[in-house]
Scaffold this active site. Structure first.
Site, short mmCIF file in Angstrom:
data_model
loop_
_atom_site.label_atom_id
_atom_site.label_comp_id
_atom_site.label_asym_id
_atom_site.label_seq_id
_atom_site.Cartn_x
_atom_site.Cartn_y
_atom_site.Cartn_z
N GLU A 75 0.82 -1.22 0.00
CA GLU A 75 0.00 0.00 0.00
C GLU A 75 0.85 1.26 0.00
O GLU A 75 0.54 2.24 -0.69
CB GLU A 75 -0.93 0.01 1.22
CG GLU A 75 -1.80 1.24 1.33
CD GLU A 75 -2.80 1.36 0.19
OE1 GLU A 75 -2.73 2.37 -0.55
OE2 GLU A 75 -3.63 0.45 0.02
N GLY A 132 2.15 7.29 -0.46
CA GLY A 132 2.54 7.43 0.94
C GLY A 132 1.43 7.01 1.87
O GLY A 132 1.01 5.85 1.90
N LYS A 175 5.13 4.24 -9.87
CA LYS A 175 3.86 4.30 -9.14
C LYS A 175 2.67 4.15 -10.09
O LYS A 175 1.69 3.47 -9.75
CB LYS A 175 3.77 5.61 -8.36
CG LYS A 175 4.77 5.69 -7.21
CD LYS A 175 4.80 7.06 -6.57
CE LYS A 175 5.77 7.11 -5.40
NZ LYS A 175 5.93 8.46 -4.83
#
Length: 428
Positions: A129, A134, A205
């Site tokens: 996660e 973040g 990401k």
């Protein structure tokens, strides 16, 4: 599993945050998990520097094998970052049947499918996660809360370093080099900032986020990538004149049987919520077939926000095991090719200098028209020394056509320099 026994590999910024939560909030975590949550070992090459947390005797080691070979430890947290030796540690943990929790976007982007296969084979789990956003719980939301939706689009600001730099350039008028130095001095940017400022971090990401959102495997190398190193104060000033802000953005869209995936600076209208996401904050938009548009906003980096997501994954494992569930990551993967950047359609901002004489705009307009580039708005910024500075924004146009027009513009005697080309809008 009647106990969650944790070993942490990496005791830097994020690792220290994880340890603080596991030790300081132990009672709360155990009440919520319904089982003991025990931090048994922390491995790091540096076990003498004060991290601001009191660690019990015998917990610290500089040998990761003490965690990987400990049969009692059932969950390994990897927070050292980078591809190697993180990959080796994760493989060793999974091969031993240990669950893995990581915040490492690079290693997941490059080897996530391999790790998932290993976890299935060894009846354990890998969760990540904290690898995207973040402290923002975006991956859990995509995988679970939004699972009733066919996701059409994901886009957003997912790198705090570049957002901080662009925010400061906008506020102060400073150039990229000076603002990068400030970001490094404050600890927002690494000594070698390449992964951030050249867009690699965002591409990693986006590959993870798009893979979950569109239920397919995304190779980060197929994502078009462009960094922020060429953004200048003049670009920032021009964006302001057009009522835009420049943001480093990840964009992923489902285009029938293909995906449009790109990472680059974007001029965003100041009326859009993303334009007001400043400093080191992140924000991610998702458009679902049923839910419509939703936005997730929060701190995208830092010790405690990232540690919060890591420990959240530990708790997720505890909830599943305590309730008799196991991780099943074999969701319906299907192949979706990534569109070449030349086929993508977007608007463009162009800043260029020309000789200050009659007929120049007509010559440039002819080139644009020949290549099917339509101008939405145009401004002459100033004229001095026989030259004029022009800024223009186009209607949406195929990248291939825009590139061809720019190549022809360069050959015009009246065009002295094409200073900047920045994409405009979020493909809406």
């Amino acid at each position: 599993m009647d106990k969650m026994i944790v070993g942490v590999i990496g005791f830097g910024t994020v690792g220290a945050g994880v340890v603080k939560i596991l030790l300081n909030d132990k009672e709360m975590l155990e009440k919520r998990a319904g089982i003991p949550v025990i931090l048994k070992k922390i491995a790091d090459l540096d076990i003498t520097t004060d991290r601001g947390v009191k660690v019990p005797d015998g917990v610290l080691t500089n040998n990761a094998d003490e965690i990987l070979n400990d049969s009692e430890i059932n969950t390994v947290v990897e927070v050292i970052g980078g591809e190697n030796p993180a990959k080796k540690f994760i493989e060793a943990a999974l091969n031993s049947g240990k669950n893995v929790v990581t915040s490492n976007k690079e290693v997941i982007a490059k080897h996530g499918l391999h790790f998932t296969s290993m976890a299935e084979k060894n009846n354990c789990s890998i969760l990540y996660e904290a690898a995207v956003g973040g402290g923002i719980p975006i991956l859990h939301a995509v995988r679970n809360s939004l699972s009733a939706n066919k996701i059409e689009k994901v886009f957003g600001i997912v790198n705090g370093t570049t957002n901080y730099i662009l925010t400061k350039m906008t506020d102060s008028g400073a150039d990229f080099a000076a603002t990068l130095k400030e970001a490094q001095d404050l600890g927002y940017a690494e000594a070698d900032p390449k992964n951030d400022v050249e867009g690699y971090d965002v591409a990693y990401k986006l590959s993870i986020l798009a893979g979950l959102a569109f239920r397919c495997h995304v190779d980060y190398r197929e994502i078009y990538r462009e960094g922020i190193t060429k953004i200048t104060p003049d670009d920032i000033a021009a964006a302001k004149r057009f009522n835009y802000s420049i943001k480093m953005t990840a964009i992923g869209m489902r285009r029938e049987d293909k995906l449009e995936l790109r990472v680059h600076p974007v001029m965003i209208r100041n009326s859009h919520p993303l334009a007001s996401v400043n400093d080191a904050f992140n924000a991610i938009y998702i458009r679902g077939g049923s839910v419509g548009d939703v936005m997730f906003y929060g701190q995208g980096a830092g010790e405690m926000p990232t540690a919060s997501a890591v420990v959240g994954d530990i708790m997720n494992l505890a909830f599943r095991k305590a309730d008799g569930f196991s991780e099943d990551s074999r969701y319906d993967l299907h192949a979706m090719p990534v569109m070449p950047i030349d086929e993508c359609v977007t608007s463009f901002f162009i800043r260029y200098t020309v000789t200050d004489e009659p007929g120049v705009l007509a010559a440039v307009s002819t080139v644009f028209a020949k290549n099917k580039v339509s101008i939405l708005s145009i401004q002459q910024v100033d004229a001095a020394g026989g030259q004029a500075a022009i800024t223009a924004i186009t209607h949406p146009v195929e990248e291939r056509s825009m590139k061809n027009a720019l190549e022809e513009m360069k050959k015009l005697a009246c065009v002295k320099e094409i200073c900047s080309v920045i994409r405009v809008g979020l493909g809406e």
